[in-house]
Write an enzyme that holds these catalytic residues in place. Sequence first.
Site, PDB file in Angstrom:
ATOM      1  N   PHE A 149       0.811  -1.225   0.000  1.00 32.23           N
ATOM      2  CA  PHE A 149       0.000   0.000   0.000  1.00 32.23           C
ATOM      3  C   PHE A 149       0.841   1.271   0.000  1.00 32.23           C
ATOM      4  O   PHE A 149       0.343   2.339  -0.332  1.00 32.23           O
ATOM      5  CB  PHE A 149      -0.944   0.007   1.222  1.00 32.23           C
ATOM      6  CG  PHE A 149      -0.274   0.406   2.522  1.00 32.23           C
ATOM      7  CD1 PHE A 149      -0.065   1.754   2.822  1.00 32.23           C
ATOM      8  CD2 PHE A 149       0.182  -0.544   3.430  1.00 32.23           C
ATOM      9  CE1 PHE A 149       0.568   2.134   4.008  1.00 32.23           C
ATOM     10  CE2 PHE A 149       0.809  -0.177   4.603  1.00 32.23           C
ATOM     11  CZ  PHE A 149       1.013   1.166   4.896  1.00 32.23           C
ATOM     12  N   LYS A 173      -1.301  -7.198  -9.257  1.00 32.42           N
ATOM     13  CA  LYS A 173      -2.262  -7.248  -8.138  1.00 32.42           C
ATOM     14  C   LYS A 173      -1.786  -6.176  -7.152  1.00 32.42           C
ATOM     15  O   LYS A 173      -0.951  -6.421  -6.293  1.00 32.42           O
ATOM     16  CB  LYS A 173      -2.226  -8.635  -7.493  1.00 32.42           C
ATOM     17  CG  LYS A 173      -3.503  -9.059  -6.796  1.00 32.42           C
ATOM     18  CD  LYS A 173      -3.959  -8.184  -5.657  1.00 32.42           C
ATOM     19  CE  LYS A 173      -3.195  -8.360  -4.366  1.00 32.42           C
ATOM     20  NZ  LYS A 173      -3.541  -7.324  -3.355  1.00 32.42           N
ATOM     21  N   GLU A 176      -4.952  -3.640  -2.173  1.00 34.66           N
ATOM     22  CA  GLU A 176      -6.406  -3.410  -2.175  1.00 34.66           C
ATOM     23  C   GLU A 176      -6.755  -2.146  -1.396  1.00 34.66           C
ATOM     24  O   GLU A 176      -7.893  -1.678  -1.460  1.00 34.66           O
ATOM     25  CB  GLU A 176      -7.126  -4.637  -1.587  1.00 34.66           C
ATOM     26  CG  GLU A 176      -6.866  -4.933  -0.104  1.00 34.66           C
ATOM     27  CD  GLU A 176      -5.520  -5.601   0.195  1.00 34.66           C
ATOM     28  OE1 GLU A 176      -4.627  -5.610  -0.683  1.00 34.66           O
ATOM     29  OE2 GLU A 176      -5.368  -6.096   1.326  1.00 34.66           O
ATOM     30  N   SER A 226       5.372  -6.992   3.265  1.00 35.29           N
ATOM     31  CA  SER A 226       5.951  -7.299   4.580  1.00 35.29           C
ATOM     32  C   SER A 226       6.698  -8.643   4.543  1.00 35.29           C
ATOM     33  O   SER A 226       6.431  -9.491   3.680  1.00 35.29           O
ATOM     34  CB  SER A 226       4.836  -7.337   5.619  1.00 35.29           C
ATOM     35  OG  SER A 226       3.901  -8.327   5.258  1.00 35.29           O
ATOM     36  N   CYS A 281       9.538   1.763   3.393  1.00 38.71           N
ATOM     37  CA  CYS A 281      10.418   0.651   3.772  1.00 38.71           C
ATOM     38  C   CYS A 281      11.845   1.156   3.947  1.00 38.71           C
ATOM     39  O   CYS A 281      12.696   0.456   4.472  1.00 38.71           O
ATOM     40  CB  CYS A 281      10.384  -0.437   2.715  1.00 38.71           C
ATOM     41  SG  CYS A 281      11.110   0.090   1.177  1.00 38.71           S
ATOM     42  N   GLU A 382       9.177  -4.136  12.973  1.00 36.94           N
ATOM     43  CA  GLU A 382       8.950  -3.055  12.025  1.00 36.94           C
ATOM     44  C   GLU A 382       7.617  -2.409  12.417  1.00 36.94           C
ATOM     45  O   GLU A 382       6.572  -3.055  12.365  1.00 36.94           O
ATOM     46  CB  GLU A 382       8.859  -3.591  10.594  1.00 36.94           C
ATOM     47  CG  GLU A 382       8.626  -2.483   9.594  1.00 36.94           C
ATOM     48  CD  GLU A 382       8.412  -2.963   8.170  1.00 36.94           C
ATOM     49  OE1 GLU A 382       7.677  -3.926   7.952  1.00 36.94           O
ATOM     50  OE2 GLU A 382       8.989  -2.337   7.267  1.00 36.94           O
TER      51      GLU A 382
HETATM   52  P1  NAD Z   1       1.535  -6.625   3.008  1.00 40.15           P
HETATM   53  O1  NAD Z   1       2.591  -7.677   3.065  1.00 40.15           O
HETATM   54  O2  NAD Z   1       0.447  -6.666   4.013  1.00 40.15           O
HETATM   55  O3  NAD Z   1       0.810  -6.646   1.569  1.00 40.15           O
HETATM   56  C1  NAD Z   1       1.528  -6.658   0.377  1.00 40.15           C
HETATM   57  C2  NAD Z   1       0.706  -7.366  -0.688  1.00 40.15           C
HETATM   58  O4  NAD Z   1       0.482  -8.703  -0.286  1.00 40.15           O
HETATM   59  C3  NAD Z   1      -0.659  -6.728  -0.918  1.00 40.15           C
HETATM   60  O5  NAD Z   1      -0.930  -6.713  -2.300  1.00 40.15           O
HETATM   61  C4  NAD Z   1      -1.606  -7.647  -0.164  1.00 40.15           C
HETATM   62  O6  NAD Z   1      -2.890  -7.703  -0.740  1.00 40.15           O
HETATM   63  C5  NAD Z   1      -0.916  -8.987  -0.246  1.00 40.15           C
HETATM   64  N1  NAD Z   1      -1.187  -9.834   0.928  1.00 40.15           N
HETATM   65  C6  NAD Z   1      -1.421  -9.415   2.199  1.00 40.15           C
HETATM   66  N2  NAD Z   1      -1.614 -10.466   3.008  1.00 40.15           N
HETATM   67  C7  NAD Z   1      -1.519 -11.582   2.245  1.00 40.15           C
HETATM   68  C8  NAD Z   1      -1.615 -12.983   2.519  1.00 40.15           C
HETATM   69  N3  NAD Z   1      -1.864 -13.439   3.733  1.00 40.15           N
HETATM   70  N4  NAD Z   1      -1.432 -13.837   1.503  1.00 40.15           N
HETATM   71  C9  NAD Z   1      -1.170 -13.385   0.264  1.00 40.15           C
HETATM   72  N5  NAD Z   1      -1.074 -12.071  -0.047  1.00 40.15           N
HETATM   73  C10 NAD Z   1      -1.231 -11.171   0.920  1.00 40.15           C
HETATM   74  O7  NAD Z   1       2.293  -5.212   3.034  1.00 40.15           O
HETATM   75  P2  NAD Z   1       1.643  -3.768   3.139  1.00 40.15           P
HETATM   76  O8  NAD Z   1       1.119  -3.576   4.522  1.00 40.15           O
HETATM   77  O9  NAD Z   1       0.764  -3.493   1.994  1.00 40.15           O
HETATM   78  O10 NAD Z   1       2.961  -2.860   2.934  1.00 40.15           O
HETATM   79  C11 NAD Z   1       3.837  -2.535   3.966  1.00 40.15           C
HETATM   80  C12 NAD Z   1       5.005  -3.484   4.018  1.00 40.15           C
HETATM   81  O11 NAD Z   1       5.684  -3.492   2.770  1.00 40.15           O
HETATM   82  C13 NAD Z   1       6.052  -3.075   5.045  1.00 40.15           C
HETATM   83  O12 NAD Z   1       6.493  -4.241   5.706  1.00 40.15           O
HETATM   84  C14 NAD Z   1       7.170  -2.475   4.204  1.00 40.15           C
HETATM   85  O13 NAD Z   1       8.452  -2.540   4.764  1.00 40.15           O
HETATM   86  C15 NAD Z   1       7.092  -3.333   2.992  1.00 40.15           C
HETATM   87  N6  NAD Z   1       7.720  -2.676   1.846  1.00 40.15           N
HETATM   88  C16 NAD Z   1       8.931  -3.140   1.454  1.00 40.15           C
HETATM   89  C17 NAD Z   1       9.571  -2.531   0.408  1.00 40.15           C
HETATM   90  C18 NAD Z   1      10.909  -3.033  -0.047  1.00 40.15           C
HETATM   91  O14 NAD Z   1      11.316  -2.608  -1.114  1.00 40.15           O
HETATM   92  N7  NAD Z   1      11.590  -3.894   0.666  1.00 40.15           N
HETATM   93  C19 NAD Z   1       8.981  -1.438  -0.248  1.00 40.15           C
HETATM   94  C20 NAD Z   1       7.729  -1.000   0.178  1.00 40.15           C
HETATM   95  C21 NAD Z   1       7.101  -1.633   1.238  1.00 40.15           C
END
Ligand code: NAD
Length: 497
Positions: A149, A173, A176, A226, A281, A382
Amino acid sequence: MDSIPHVIGGKETHGHSERRGEVWNPAKGERSAEVSFATVEDVGAAVAAAKAALPEWRRASLAKRTRVLFAFRELVENHKQDIARLLTLEHGKVLSDALGEVQRGLEVIEFACGIADLQKGQFSENVSTEVDAYSIRQAVGVVAGITPFNFPAMVPMWMYPIAIACGNTFVLKPSEKDPSASMYCAKLLQKAGLPDGVLNVVHGDKVAVDTILRHPDIGAVSFVGSTPIARYIYETGTAHGKRVQALGGAKNHMIVLPDADMDLAADAAVSAGYGSAGERCMAISVLVCVGGAADRLLPKIEERIANLKVGSGLDPASEMGPLITREHRDKVASYVGKGADEGAKVRVDGRTLRVKDHENGFFLGPCLIDDVTPAMSVYQDEIFGPVLSVVRVKTYDDAIGLVHGHRYANGVALFTNDGGAARKFQSEVEVGMVGVNVPIPVPMSYYSFGGWKQSLFGDLHIYGPDGVKFYTRTKSVITRWPDPRFRGVDLGFPQNK
Ligand code: NAD
């Protein structure tokens, strides 16, 4: 209320699902739209559209692919205010920050415009008599991207411009929670001349993601999000025979040596700790003060925090906006309480902040927590919010030891005026992206982005040269156009003569 559809084969559709997600305006604390959640069939339709578009797109000349990307670049440039506004409305980040996000995405599109050069293979003439050898880089096929997000425009742009420039077709994808920027950009790509089906957008949750991970027609998956989900994506995707790069979470340390310019360090800590409300991040979340640095640095940070303007991202005076959801704001706030319970000292408590005319918004003011120790949850986890933890250590070696003891290794920064210390640091620190007097060292589009340890699962970083490698497979070819003098059967193993 608006209902946000998928884009499959160039057409908008709500698919088969009864299930919908909620999109919020976090500054107002109001629901702004709903989004269709894809079923297994909906994702299947998107993959089928991508597969159908593949043969023609893969055959399209480099000149044609490049022209589409140049046109897309121009459209994003001309519409960046509109894209930024969508980001502010759904994510909450302030407009100037949203524009910065679009700019960094644009740079990856510009990189992808150079695909004719980037996708070159190699050629060796006459490796044996009358024999030439060469390698070509070909598209993987149908590939997918799953994004978080916090950068709803930029992170998808880390993926699809390079993937489609290489001749792949793509299923995106997006998160959401803030899907509208991806919808807007998909329309711009269509206007730029991208054939239908080359970029498809499906919204959803675990159902959509699991279908992508198991689909036999998808060759590669890029993920950013994450760490627990990144690990799951990597393990499940690779178990189903896919190439996977999965970027995870972070806990970025900023080390301040006693000789540093404390004003520069204070500006950097506040900008990198509280920019985008800490939902980056690459945000700095741990300040490691060496020797007596803390007593000189922290008052300067407090001074700057006192002047920070928190409010709606659409207000040009705001420097920091709300968090993404009420649940996330409450979770981040709970860490401040936990820190205090575990023995840390809360020097600035943002939990009391109220934003006038936005009382229902998901705001949390900047928080500064001192005397944090490595065992505390505020140090280990985090938090992904405007919470800066301060750890006081005696020596540079203690500081490096802290960084190396943490499971995340995305970004790190050192603030010093000692060139020798800086050189030693950049050489020995075990972190993927390193800044010296730079708090957020996000690589340029022509390098690649990625952390180490639990911040990345997979072998290749994202965008830049690694992006081209990830979205292509190398084929090596050996040809012989023989001179009639060299005819004849030879059952021996081919030798170079
Ligand atoms: P998230 O892991 O909750 O979601 C990321 C994606 O995975 C979304 O599209 C979501 O719909 C999907 N998802 C969520 N739960 C799922 C599940 N149980 N099974 C399958 N798919 C699932 O992350 P977020 O809250 O949207 O974003 C924040 C996180 O992203 C933080 O941890 C941040 O550090 C990380 N991030 C990392 C980088 C990097 O380059 N390393 C860059 C940006 C964000």
